[in-house]
Write a protein that holds these residues in place. Structure first.
Motif, PDB file in Angstrom:
ATOM      1  N   HIS A  44     -49.081 -27.031 -17.019  1.00 20.20           N
ATOM      2  CA  HIS A  44     -49.707 -28.271 -17.460  1.00 20.20           C
ATOM      3  C   HIS A  44     -48.741 -29.446 -17.401  1.00 20.20           C
ATOM      4  O   HIS A  44     -49.158 -30.593 -17.204  1.00 20.20           O
ATOM      5  N   GLN A  74     -52.861 -23.155 -14.484  1.00 20.18           N
ATOM      6  CA  GLN A  74     -53.497 -24.235 -15.224  1.00 20.18           C
ATOM      7  C   GLN A  74     -53.801 -25.460 -14.361  1.00 20.18           C
ATOM      8  O   GLN A  74     -54.832 -26.105 -14.538  1.00 20.18           O
ATOM      9  N   ASN A  78     -58.505 -28.068 -13.908  1.00 20.32           N
ATOM     10  CA  ASN A  78     -58.840 -29.367 -14.478  1.00 20.32           C
ATOM     11  C   ASN A  78     -60.318 -29.514 -14.850  1.00 20.32           C
ATOM     12  O   ASN A  78     -60.630 -30.101 -15.895  1.00 20.32           O
ATOM     13  N   TYR A  81     -60.889 -28.164 -18.317  1.00 23.92           N
ATOM     14  CA  TYR A  81     -60.335 -29.009 -19.371  1.00 23.92           C
ATOM     15  C   TYR A  81     -61.161 -30.286 -19.550  1.00 23.92           C
ATOM     16  O   TYR A  81     -61.366 -30.750 -20.675  1.00 23.92           O
ATOM     17  N   ARG A 179     -54.188 -35.017 -24.580  1.00 22.19           N
ATOM     18  CA  ARG A 179     -53.812 -35.505 -23.252  1.00 22.19           C
ATOM     19  C   ARG A 179     -52.775 -36.596 -23.441  1.00 22.19           C
ATOM     20  O   ARG A 179     -52.934 -37.456 -24.314  1.00 22.19           O
ATOM     21  N   TRP A 185     -52.596 -32.751 -19.513  1.00 20.60           N
ATOM     22  CA  TRP A 185     -53.068 -31.994 -20.669  1.00 20.60           C
ATOM     23  C   TRP A 185     -51.869 -31.502 -21.467  1.00 20.60           C
ATOM     24  O   TRP A 185     -50.864 -31.098 -20.900  1.00 20.60           O
ATOM     25  N   ALA A 190     -54.487 -27.259 -23.638  1.00 23.84           N
ATOM     26  CA  ALA A 190     -54.717 -26.371 -22.493  1.00 23.84           C
ATOM     27  C   ALA A 190     -54.744 -24.911 -22.916  1.00 23.84           C
ATOM     28  O   ALA A 190     -55.589 -24.135 -22.458  1.00 23.84           O
ATOM     29  N   VAL A 193     -58.099 -24.079 -24.752  1.00 22.00           N
ATOM     30  CA  VAL A 193     -59.221 -24.002 -23.814  1.00 22.00           C
ATOM     31  C   VAL A 193     -59.121 -22.728 -22.977  1.00 22.00           C
ATOM     32  O   VAL A 193     -60.111 -22.024 -22.764  1.00 22.00           O
TER      33      VAL A 193
END
Length: 297
Positions: A44, A74, A78, A81, A179, A185, A190, A193
């Motif tokens: 991230h 990750q 996107n 997220y 963010r 993120w 992250a 999620v």
């Protein structure tokens, strides 16, 4: 197998002994509890992640003989997220924060662990008791990060090694960023999620991240997961000064040892010795090292 755990290194440097110890505990937990294993590359932080480090993670795990059932990166997730952020935003739980790092340090108190406890200054500017927060996603002012509104309540959770905890994230850190100013993120967002979306039921990680647990449970609840994963925070390997091994501190890498001709059995035995899993620094097979880690779960 009825559950899933994960090994989630960040590709901001080469793996070191601390990562190897964590992997041993993850694979030991998978054996002990009958879990599938998911490899997650937590890149991230695109300012520090490097392709060569991602490649080396896969190579090092293969060299040691660690096998896993699935994997993800990750930076390729996107849309997942964005969807989670939109849900929080639609619920009025996200707001833009324009405070600089200097302001944060000067204007906010710190917790007992030295962590800044955000006062909610920008939330108070953006909302009132009678209205929801205006959509943070439509805010075009720069620079700013996005914070999530965390409820003021105690989170009760259990660690399979350390016992029971009662913690209030509002008092630990306050509303935290999901963010950052560079549109990246944050780790906290992250990982929550991902743990929901990837069906993680057991989280095995170092005790240095233990303080993040209550806030992650709170965020997962806001995202719809009422029952948190099971947690186990393992002990760490520390250096001569008592600090944990860190890529930021240029910890000696496993890749350097491999290039110097050390065998994987030698490295596994050394890590288990440093972690007090065996009394002497003797070589071990991967199966033997995992068995030792499993004894202290």
């Amino acid at each position: 197998m009825s559950g899933k755990t994960r090994f989630a290194p960040s590709p901001t440097g080469y793996l070191h002994e601390g990562h190897l110890l964590s992997a041993l505990y993850v694979w030991a937990a998978a054996e002990a509890f009958g879990l599938k294993i998911h490899l997650r590359i937590e890149d991230h932080d695109q300012s520090r992640a490097r392709p060569e480090y991602i490649k080396s993670i896969y190579e090092d795990l293969e060299w040691f003989g660690f096998e896993y059932d699935s994997d993800s990166i990750q930076s390729k997730r996107n849309p997942v997220y964005e969807e989670a952020l939109a849900r929080l935003d639609n619920a009025g739980l996200v707001y833009p924060c324009f405070c600089s790092r200097k302001q944060l340090e000067a204007e906010n108190p710190k917790s007992d662990t030295g962590e800044i406890v955000y006062s909610g200054k920008c939330r108070k500017v953006n909302t009132s008791m009678d209205t929801l927060v205006p959509s943070a996603l439509r805010c075009d002012e720069q620079p700013h990060n996005l914070r999530v509104i965390i409820p003021d309540k105690v989170i009760k959770w259990h660690d399979m090694r350390l016992g029971d905890f009662d913690e209030n994230p509002k008092l630990q850190c306050g509303d935290f960023p999901i963010r950052d100013r560079d549109m990246q993120w944050t780790y906290q967002f992250a990982v929550c999620v991902d743990d929901i979306d990837e069906g993680i039921t057991h989280i095995v990680r170092g005790e240095d991240i233990r303080s993040s647990t209550a806030r992650q449970i709170a965020l997962m609840q806001l995202l719809g997961r009422e029952t948190p994963p099971a947690y186990l925070h393992h002990s760490l390997i520390v250096d001569a000064t008592g600090k944990k091994l860190s890529k930021r501190e240029r910890a000696h890498s496993l890749r350097q040892d491999r290039d110097a001709g050390l065998s994987k059995e030698t490295l596994l035995g050394r890590v288990c010795f440093k972690a007090n899993l065996q009394p002497e620094n003797t070589p071990l097979s991967l199966a033997e090292a995992i068995s030792l880690a499993k004894q202290v779960l």
